[in-house]
Write a protein that holds these residues in place. Structure first.
Motif, PDB file in Angstrom:
ATOM      1  N   PRO A 220      73.826 -24.090  32.860  1.00  0.00           N
ATOM      2  CA  PRO A 220      74.052 -25.267  33.463  1.00  0.00           C
ATOM      3  C   PRO A 220      74.438 -25.448  34.520  1.00  0.00           C
ATOM      4  O   PRO A 220      75.488 -25.006  35.227  1.00  0.00           O
ATOM      5  CB  PRO A 220      75.157 -26.236  32.412  1.00  0.00           C
ATOM      6  N   SER A 221      73.064 -25.899  35.381  1.00  0.00           N
ATOM      7  CA  SER A 221      74.123 -26.912  36.364  1.00  0.00           C
ATOM      8  C   SER A 221      74.334 -27.744  36.769  1.00  0.00           C
ATOM      9  O   SER A 221      73.655 -29.011  36.490  1.00  0.00           O
ATOM     10  CB  SER A 221      72.655 -26.468  37.810  1.00  0.00           C
ATOM     11  N   LEU A 222      76.246 -27.763  37.308  1.00  0.00           N
ATOM     12  CA  LEU A 222      75.838 -29.503  37.345  1.00  0.00           C
ATOM     13  C   LEU A 222      75.211 -30.939  38.779  1.00  0.00           C
ATOM     14  O   LEU A 222      75.630 -31.703  38.725  1.00  0.00           O
ATOM     15  CB  LEU A 222      77.517 -29.753  38.436  1.00  0.00           C
TER      16      LEU A 222
ATOM     17  N   SER B 226      63.490  -7.373  34.170  1.00  0.00           N
ATOM     18  CA  SER B 226      64.895  -7.341  32.985  1.00  0.00           C
ATOM     19  C   SER B 226      66.139  -7.401  34.588  1.00  0.00           C
ATOM     20  O   SER B 226      66.316  -7.259  35.271  1.00  0.00           O
ATOM     21  CB  SER B 226      65.542  -6.012  32.800  1.00  0.00           C
ATOM     22  N   PHE B 227      67.254  -7.830  34.361  1.00  0.00           N
ATOM     23  CA  PHE B 227      68.222  -8.642  35.086  1.00  0.00           C
ATOM     24  C   PHE B 227      69.485  -8.942  34.360  1.00  0.00           C
ATOM     25  O   PHE B 227      69.812  -9.070  32.701  1.00  0.00           O
ATOM     26  CB  PHE B 227      68.243 -10.650  35.218  1.00  0.00           C
ATOM     27  N   THR B 228      70.460  -8.245  35.001  1.00  0.00           N
ATOM     28  CA  THR B 228      71.930  -8.635  34.522  1.00  0.00           C
ATOM     29  C   THR B 228      72.197  -9.538  34.651  1.00  0.00           C
ATOM     30  O   THR B 228      72.552 -10.599  35.874  1.00  0.00           O
ATOM     31  CB  THR B 228      73.101  -7.544  35.186  1.00  0.00           C
ATOM     32  N   VAL B 229      72.826 -10.395  33.409  1.00  0.00           N
ATOM     33  CA  VAL B 229      72.663 -11.578  32.938  1.00  0.00           C
ATOM     34  C   VAL B 229      74.154 -12.184  33.116  1.00  0.00           C
ATOM     35  O   VAL B 229      75.173 -11.508  31.997  1.00  0.00           O
ATOM     36  CB  VAL B 229      72.335 -12.190  32.403  1.00  0.00           C
ATOM     37  N   ALA B 230      74.868 -12.994  33.719  1.00  0.00           N
ATOM     38  CA  ALA B 230      75.934 -13.387  33.757  1.00  0.00           C
ATOM     39  C   ALA B 230      76.243 -15.684  33.372  1.00  0.00           C
ATOM     40  O   ALA B 230      75.587 -16.108  34.222  1.00  0.00           O
ATOM     41  CB  ALA B 230      77.106 -13.305  35.029  1.00  0.00           C
ATOM     42  N   ASP B 231      76.858 -16.051  32.161  1.00  0.00           N
ATOM     43  CA  ASP B 231      76.927 -17.446  32.372  1.00  0.00           C
ATOM     44  C   ASP B 231      77.763 -18.108  33.810  1.00  0.00           C
ATOM     45  O   ASP B 231      79.101 -17.645  34.199  1.00  0.00           O
ATOM     46  CB  ASP B 231      77.442 -17.936  31.191  1.00  0.00           C
ATOM     47  N   VAL B 232      77.304 -19.184  34.546  1.00  0.00           N
ATOM     48  CA  VAL B 232      78.124 -19.711  35.190  1.00  0.00           C
ATOM     49  C   VAL B 232      79.256 -19.841  35.376  1.00  0.00           C
ATOM     50  O   VAL B 232      80.191 -19.767  35.507  1.00  0.00           O
ATOM     51  CB  VAL B 232      77.292 -21.119  35.874  1.00  0.00           C
TER      52      VAL B 232
ATOM     53  N   TYR C 178      82.534 -13.263  26.497  1.00  0.00           N
ATOM     54  CA  TYR C 178      80.792 -13.304  26.937  1.00  0.00           C
ATOM     55  C   TYR C 178      80.876 -14.053  26.537  1.00  0.00           C
ATOM     56  O   TYR C 178      80.435 -14.069  24.632  1.00  0.00           O
ATOM     57  CB  TYR C 178      80.281 -11.930  27.375  1.00  0.00           C
ATOM     58  N   ARG C 179      79.691 -15.777  26.524  1.00  0.00           N
ATOM     59  CA  ARG C 179      79.483 -16.580  25.569  1.00  0.00           C
ATOM     60  C   ARG C 179      78.232 -15.660  25.303  1.00  0.00           C
ATOM     61  O   ARG C 179      77.358 -14.613  25.999  1.00  0.00           O
ATOM     62  CB  ARG C 179      78.360 -17.697  27.370  1.00  0.00           C
ATOM     63  N   PRO C 180      76.934 -16.289  24.201  1.00  0.00           N
ATOM     64  CA  PRO C 180      76.008 -15.544  23.784  1.00  0.00           C
ATOM     65  C   PRO C 180      75.242 -15.915  25.032  1.00  0.00           C
ATOM     66  O   PRO C 180      74.806 -17.323  25.040  1.00  0.00           O
ATOM     67  CB  PRO C 180      76.152 -16.265  22.207  1.00  0.00           C
ATOM     68  N   VAL C 181      74.363 -14.960  25.085  1.00  0.00           N
ATOM     69  CA  VAL C 181      73.438 -15.222  25.771  1.00  0.00           C
ATOM     70  C   VAL C 181      72.221 -16.270  25.424  1.00  0.00           C
ATOM     71  O   VAL C 181      71.457 -17.024  26.410  1.00  0.00           O
ATOM     72  CB  VAL C 181      72.077 -14.058  26.422  1.00  0.00           C
ATOM     73  N   GLU C 182      71.982 -16.952  24.346  1.00  0.00           N
ATOM     74  CA  GLU C 182      71.554 -17.701  23.535  1.00  0.00           C
ATOM     75  C   GLU C 182      71.996 -19.243  24.379  1.00  0.00           C
ATOM     76  O   GLU C 182      71.374 -19.999  24.127  1.00  0.00           O
ATOM     77  CB  GLU C 182      70.933 -17.740  22.366  1.00  0.00           C
ATOM     78  N   GLU C 183      73.503 -19.747  24.816  1.00  0.00           N
ATOM     79  CA  GLU C 183      73.450 -20.356  25.110  1.00  0.00           C
ATOM     80  C   GLU C 183      73.383 -20.374  26.590  1.00  0.00           C
ATOM     81  O   GLU C 183      73.443 -22.148  27.105  1.00  0.00           O
ATOM     82  CB  GLU C 183      75.363 -20.708  24.476  1.00  0.00           C
TER      83      GLU C 183
END
Length: 345
Positions: A191-193, A221-227, A321-326
């Motif tokens: 989510p962007s603030l 494909s991408f290496t994914v990180a939650d902000v 790490y948060r679930p990628v779905e979230e």
């Protein structure tokens, strides 16, 4: 903190304030009211805890006032654009990243209270193209490698982050007053603030959400990180006395356009803009150049996957790490909310 109004910076400011810290955050003089709005709201929520300063990466001494009295510096500010959106690599990306880092380092040298620099880098400072990772031990992305293949002309963003990070490490090794930790995230989603963010990661999924790939998702494909996880790693890197070196921040497995789309289609089945199928490799090779993708880029990225070694962030900094779905659903919901607020279709 530099870049306080950015995608990562705004989350980091909020997390620091919630943990009780006093925060000095910088934003560009040209930042509009839209980008500054979340920080202004935080300043009202946390009276006397947040001070805002205007600063420019290319102006020497611009960060001196903001750093005055600070113990930790988070250098988050740096331009991030997707390769196909960059017109002049050296001017648009390399100069702001390298000169900006040098100006921040000079301010640190003039600020005796600073004890640690937490530097926001990227996995792109570890590899240039996905094909590079295939030459690493076990095809596993690890912090011990450094990008040696990018140039100002070929993948300028990765080149800029590589030389900026190396400049910071050189400065850290040249003295013994302050220590440095580098945070190297993958593609940052979530989510962007602020609807005013110019982050390239937001641009990438913007194409997916708008239906650019409704006919079929290319096999990238991408290496994914939650902000939010990226912000948590920054705080842990500052709070953990033994933290050192580089920390990859990304989930262990990569995710493709099609996987991200399927996550959203499961939640929003009526959204027909999201692709339900993959696009054959031959079609990507044929059509890619019309969308700004060179044959060389396609050859070095299309269909390539690798494993990410994120154990240091988990074992040393305690990140879960948060679930990628979230991450993906929250990213999409705020994207939709911001577009609605702007009256976009």
């Amino acid at each position: 903190m530099t870049g306080g109004s950015g995608f990562v910076g705004s989350h980091l400011v909020r997390l620091l304030l919630e943990r009780g810290y006093r925060v000095h955050a910088t934003l560009r003089p040209t930042a509009g009211a839209l980008k500054a709005r979340p920080l202004e709201a935080m300043r009202e929520r946390f009276p006397d805890k947040l001070r805002l300063f205007e600063a420019d990466l290319l102006t020497e001494g611009s960060f001196d006032r903001a750093m005055d009295g600070c113990r930790v510096v988070f250098h988050v500010a740096s331009p991030f654009f997707m390769p196909e959106t960059i017109k002049k690599g050296a001017k648009d990306v390399v100069t702001p990243a390298l000169s900006g880092t040098r100006n921040v380092l000079a301010s640190i040298e003039r600020t005796p209270t600073v004890e640690r620099l937490v530097f926001t880098s990227t996995v792109g400072a570890i590899f240039g193209d996905y094909a590079d990772v295939l030459g690493m031990d076990g095809h596993v992305l690890s912090e011990r490698y450094v990008n040696t293949t990018s140039t100002p002309e070929n993948n300028p963003y990765h080149y800029a982050k590589t030389v900026a990070e190396q400049a910071a490490w050189d400065a850290a090794r040249a003295q013994d007053r302050w220590s440095m930790v580098s945070v190297n995230p993958g593609l940052i989603l979530g989510p962007s603030l602020t609807p005013g963010s110019e982050s390239g990661s937001l641009f990438l999924l913007d194409e997916l959400f708008k239906g650019y790939f409704f006919y079929g998702a290319p096999d990238f494909s991408f290496t994914v990180a939650d902000v939010r996880d990226v912000a948590s790693v920054h705080v842990a890197a500052a709070e953990t006395p033994d933290a050192h070196g580089r920390y990859i921040v990304a989930r262990e497995e990569m995710y493709s356009f099609l996987q991200l789309s399927r996550i959203l289609r499961d939640r929003f089945p009526r959204n027909l803009r999201l692709p339900a199928h993959g696009l054959p490799h031959w079609a990507v090779r044929t059509l890619g150049p019309a969308f700004g993708l060179t044959p060389d880029y396609i050859r070095k990225h299309l269909g390539i996957r690798f494993t990410v070694d994120n154990r240091r962030s988990v074992n040393e900094l305690g990140i879960t790490y948060r679930p990628v779905e979230e991450t993906v659903v929250d990213h999409y919901l705020t994207w939709r909310q911001h577009r609605s607020a702007r009256g976009a279709r």
